[in-house]
Every structure is written in C-alpha cells, then in structure tokens.
Design an enzyme around this catalytic site. Sequence first.
Site, PDB file in Angstrom:
ATOM      1  CG  HIS A 161      -2.034  -1.025   1.107  1.00 34.72           C
ATOM      2  ND1 HIS A 161      -3.321  -0.702   0.774  1.00 34.72           N
ATOM      3  CD2 HIS A 161      -2.013  -2.377   1.233  1.00 34.72           C
ATOM      4  CE1 HIS A 161      -4.062  -1.802   0.725  1.00 34.72           C
ATOM      5  NE2 HIS A 161      -3.284  -2.832   1.005  1.00 34.72           N
ATOM      6  CG  ASP A 369       0.035   9.260   0.668  1.00 39.45           C
ATOM      7  OD1 ASP A 369      -0.038   8.096   1.103  1.00 39.45           O
ATOM      8  OD2 ASP A 369      -0.636  10.195   1.101  1.00 39.45           O
TER       9      ASP A 369
HETATM   10  P1  ADQ Z   1      -3.058   6.046   4.734  1.00 40.88           P
HETATM   11  O1  ADQ Z   1      -1.663   6.503   4.905  1.00 40.88           O
HETATM   12  O2  ADQ Z   1      -3.835   5.902   5.987  1.00 40.88           O
HETATM   13  O3  ADQ Z   1      -3.154   4.689   3.898  1.00 40.88           O
HETATM   14  P2  ADQ Z   1      -4.947   7.420   2.817  1.00 40.88           P
HETATM   15  O4  ADQ Z   1      -4.857   6.711   1.546  1.00 40.88           O
HETATM   16  O5  ADQ Z   1      -5.081   8.895   2.639  1.00 40.88           O
HETATM   17  O6  ADQ Z   1      -3.723   7.203   3.764  1.00 40.88           O
HETATM   18  O7  ADQ Z   1      -6.196   6.887   3.576  1.00 40.88           O
HETATM   19  C1  ADQ Z   1      -6.622   7.495   4.736  1.00 40.88           C
HETATM   20  C2  ADQ Z   1      -8.060   7.072   5.047  1.00 40.88           C
HETATM   21  O8  ADQ Z   1      -8.341   7.508   6.364  1.00 40.88           O
HETATM   22  C3  ADQ Z   1      -9.050   7.733   4.092  1.00 40.88           C
HETATM   23  O9  ADQ Z   1     -10.059   6.815   3.775  1.00 40.88           O
HETATM   24  C4  ADQ Z   1      -9.605   8.879   4.936  1.00 40.88           C
HETATM   25  O10 ADQ Z   1     -10.957   9.192   4.692  1.00 40.88           O
HETATM   26  C5  ADQ Z   1      -9.454   8.366   6.351  1.00 40.88           C
HETATM   27  N1  ADQ Z   1      -9.219   9.517   7.237  1.00 40.88           N
HETATM   28  C6  ADQ Z   1      -8.222  10.393   7.190  1.00 40.88           C
HETATM   29  N2  ADQ Z   1      -8.388  11.349   8.118  1.00 40.88           N
HETATM   30  C7  ADQ Z   1      -9.536  11.064   8.757  1.00 40.88           C
HETATM   31  C8  ADQ Z   1     -10.290  11.680   9.809  1.00 40.88           C
HETATM   32  N3  ADQ Z   1      -9.892  12.806  10.379  1.00 40.88           N
HETATM   33  N4  ADQ Z   1     -11.405  11.087  10.207  1.00 40.88           N
HETATM   34  C9  ADQ Z   1     -11.817   9.952   9.634  1.00 40.88           C
HETATM   35  N5  ADQ Z   1     -11.186   9.340   8.631  1.00 40.88           N
HETATM   36  C10 ADQ Z   1     -10.051   9.878   8.211  1.00 40.88           C
HETATM   37  C11 ADQ Z   1      -2.204   3.775   3.311  1.00 40.88           C
HETATM   38  C12 ADQ Z   1      -1.143   4.409   2.402  1.00 40.88           C
HETATM   39  C13 ADQ Z   1      -1.811   5.256   1.325  1.00 40.88           C
HETATM   40  C14 ADQ Z   1      -2.788   4.381   0.533  1.00 40.88           C
HETATM   41  C15 ADQ Z   1      -3.728   3.628   1.463  1.00 40.88           C
HETATM   42  C16 ADQ Z   1      -4.556   2.602   0.700  1.00 40.88           C
HETATM   43  O11 ADQ Z   1      -0.261   5.214   3.179  1.00 40.88           O
HETATM   44  O12 ADQ Z   1      -0.849   5.813   0.453  1.00 40.88           O
HETATM   45  O13 ADQ Z   1      -3.564   5.208  -0.312  1.00 40.88           O
HETATM   46  O14 ADQ Z   1      -2.994   2.910   2.462  1.00 40.88           O
HETATM   47  O15 ADQ Z   1      -3.762   1.778  -0.072  1.00 40.88           O
END
Ligand code: ADQ
Length: 465
Positions: A161, A369
């Site tokens: 991921h 990311d």
């Molecule tokens: P993350 O690093 O956690 O994931 P991201 O892809 O942005 O990053 O996903 C975050 C998730 O958490 C999103 O669904 C978002 O809605 C949720 N989220 C963020 N802030 C929030 C808040 N304040 N309240 C509730 N929900 C919140 C890892 C990798 C990424 C990759 C994903 C999936 O680091 O690069 O995209 O896995 O593969």
Amino acid sequence: MTNNNSESSPRLVAVSNRTAYGSPRAGGLAVALSDTLAETGGLWIGWSGKIFDVPRRRVLNVDEDGVSFALIDMSKAEYEGFYLGYANSVLWPVMHNRLDLAVFDSDYFAAYKAINRQFADVVAAQTTQDDLIWVQDYHFFLLAKFLKDAGCNRRTGFFLHIPFPAPEVFRSIPDHLTLAAGLCAYEVVGLQSSHDCANFARYIQEEIGAEKLDDERFRIGDHILTLRLCPIGIDAEGFSLSATSQAANDASRKLARFLGERDLVIGVDRMDYSKGLPQRFEGMAVLFDKYPDLHGKISFTQIAPPSRSVVEEYAQLRQQLDELSGRINGDYGDLDWIPIRYLARGYERDELAGLYRLARVGLVTPLQDGMNLVAKEYIAAQDPDDPGVLVLSQFAGAADQMTDALIINPHDRNAVAEAVRTALNMPLAERQRRWRALYDGICRQDINWWREHFLAAFDTAEGQY
Ligand code: ADQ
C-alpha cells in the site's frame, strides 16, 4: 476448512495486520476484501488487536458477516519490536524516503521475522493448496518465503500500500536482501504507481539478478514473479452518495455556520510526517502573506487525527503543527477571522464526505504517499454542478491517475500558495471539466476494479506454480 462456493473461484484468504473484525465495512479496503471473502467462503487472518504481557500462541477463529477470521494475539515485546519497531520505525520511514527517521535495531528485525513466521504458520495450518493467499502491506514482506521454506505450497500474492522507494534508498536497509528475497517468493506483487513498479523492477534486476521476461514478468532462479501495477481505488459511487446523506448534511451545515461567506479549503490526513502537513501550513502562510485580499475571505480547515502517537516522531509532529498553526493565526488572524483551523480528531465517513463537498479546494500535499485515498474521496464527494478543485502532490501515487488535478511540488511553498489561489479563481466551466474527468477515472478504476485487476494477475501466473 472448505470452499463452500463455486468451484471456479478459489477460496480467498486475506492476511493483514489489522482486519475488519469488530468494525466491518468501515472502509473501502474492508468492503472490497469482505465481499470477495464472503463470496468464496473466505478467511481473513490478522492481528486480534490485543496485546498481552507474555506471548500467547492462541488463534481465535470467529465469524462475522459471512467472513471467517483467524485472529492472532501479540505480546507487548512482539508489538514493540514488530509493529512499533520494524514496521513503523524502519520500513515506514525508509519506504517514504525518510532514512533520517529510521531506527535500525537488529532486535526489531528479529521480532519482524518471528511475527512473519508465526503468521505463516497460521496460514499453513488454516489453508489448503487450492486457496489463494492475498497478503497486504509492509508488515508481511517475508510471509511467502517462510511458507515456502516450510515446504508449504500455496498461491500467494502481495500488495504494497505504501511506495517502493528508489533502489539507492531501499538498499540502505541493512536487511534489504532478506526483504527482497521475501517479496520475490510471492507469485504476484502489486504496487500502487508506475514509479513504484519502475523502482522495484530496477532493484530486483540490479540487486538480485532478476531477468525481465516481459512488461510484467521476471525470472528469479526458477521462480517467475508477476509485477502488477494496481493502483487502489475507492467505492466512488458509494462515497458520492454518502456526501448527500443526513450525517453529511448535518456536518456540513455545522461547519457552514462557522464559515459564513468564506470559502473553505480543506485538508484531511492521518497525522503522519509523510503527509507534508507543516509544509502545507507554510504554503498557506505564503498565500496569506502574498494575497492580503484573501484575508477574511477563506478558511483553511485541517483535520488530522493523531496516529501512532507513542512513536517519538509523531509526538514531535503534533507539537510542530500546534506551534505552526498558532503562529500563523497570530500573524494573520483578526478579531473575526481565524485563518487556520486545525482539528486533531477523526470524523465518521459520512461526515467527512459532507465536509469535502462543502470545500472549494481539497488540499492533498503529501511528501510521499502510496496512493492517497483522500484525493479520490474529495472528488467523489463533489457536487457535479458546482465542484471544488483538487490540489494534489506530484508525490502521491494518485497523481499518476488524477492528472486533471492541479499537480504541485509539496516542498515548494509558493507552488502550494499559487495553486490554492488558482483553484479559488477557477471558472465554473473549467472546474466542471476537470472534475468530470477525475470522477470518471475514479469510477472506472474503483475498489472493485482494483481487487479484480490484482486477482487476475494469477491467471497470467497460472501454470508457473
Ligand atoms: P493512509 O496513509 O492511511 O493509507 P490514505 O490513503 O489517505 O492514507 O487513507 C486514509 C483514510 O483515512 C481515508 O479513507 C480517509 O478518509 C481516512 N481519514 C483520514 N483522516 C480522517 C479523519 N480525520 N477522520 C476519519 N477518517 C479519516 C495507506 C497508504 C496510502 C494508501 C492507502 C490505501 O499510506 O498511500 O492510499 O494505504 O492503499
């Protein structure tokens, strides 16, 4: 255990550190995996989330919503060495190009190997040769290798991921060859972006003599590895519906009361040093500095719930953000205007969807990311008739696909400021055109596409096993 479904689809067995047990259907990944697991009578193996003072070799088998789970406990020492240690103080920083933050401690690697072996033992005990094992993320580079070494033949795939860094960076991990041998023991490795695939392909060719057979396949000794570009998606249509739900409307109305006539610029991130939050705050400070006409006209709201706060760097980041937002509000704020609102807490998915929809600009500026799902959620939540504009870092995997966003270098504070200004001034027709292209893209390559595209790689790999 037997596959109680059609003979044509093998039983899927997912392995990940966290499972959806106890919070089913919470996120896109959980839904995508749960659906296939339920359809094939599948099994999800992962950490129970429980930590005990002493190691307990207990595996809890439970069912929930048509999915079976095998949940493994960890001891405090295992959690510290494997999860906080190797996974989050070595692999996470290095894979995100933050060698300066990596703590290379051989005890951490010993714990990482022990947990990978323990999970491999559970996979071996609870699966058959007909099952398809799909391992998720950087916690389990070594699992397939341990299975093979134990003489356990399984079809195994791995999805990373997070980014795969340049070979020069990956090589600096003292155990990089062991990790690479682990990855190359899988039949299919899926990565998020073309950049990650290029880095990984170069690394295995330069470092372990992999021979490139075609665009996706590499020969390593007598093993054929399929490397699949497989950018993860979201449930775009579902998320879009969430944005007009009752909870979304309530959250949006609450924030709108505070905003008044001001335009909302929103950031939503797990609080992590890879997300570029200090640089983003500084970019907004440049905007306020260069364009006094925007004072009192916009509000930047950053939602960032703390994560992994026991790791030192995360606590420092929290402090840095507290200081930066205080300084910027002190410098530019007024009696009736707070330039930056920074909320260190999480929100429900529907509420988030409502907040995204209200925002004229979605600011997604990670320094590195794997994908960044917030960028996709922001687009899914927009009103098609009056959509907001996405400002996206060139270093998010999402930038590969989302080329109609305003793509910027997140290290360049001026670029961040200018992109926000451009977004705020963008004519409706251009906003609609960009949004349509982005929305069509995230619907085409959504979370179900991602799952099917990954699993289809086994068809190509068929016969090599
Ligand atoms: P993350 O690093 O956690 O994931 P991201 O892809 O942005 O990053 O996903 C975050 C998730 O958490 C999103 O669904 C978002 O809605 C949720 N989220 C963020 N802030 C929030 C808040 N304040 N309240 C509730 N929900 C919140 C890892 C990798 C990424 C990759 C994903 C999936 O680091 O690069 O995209 O896995 O593969």
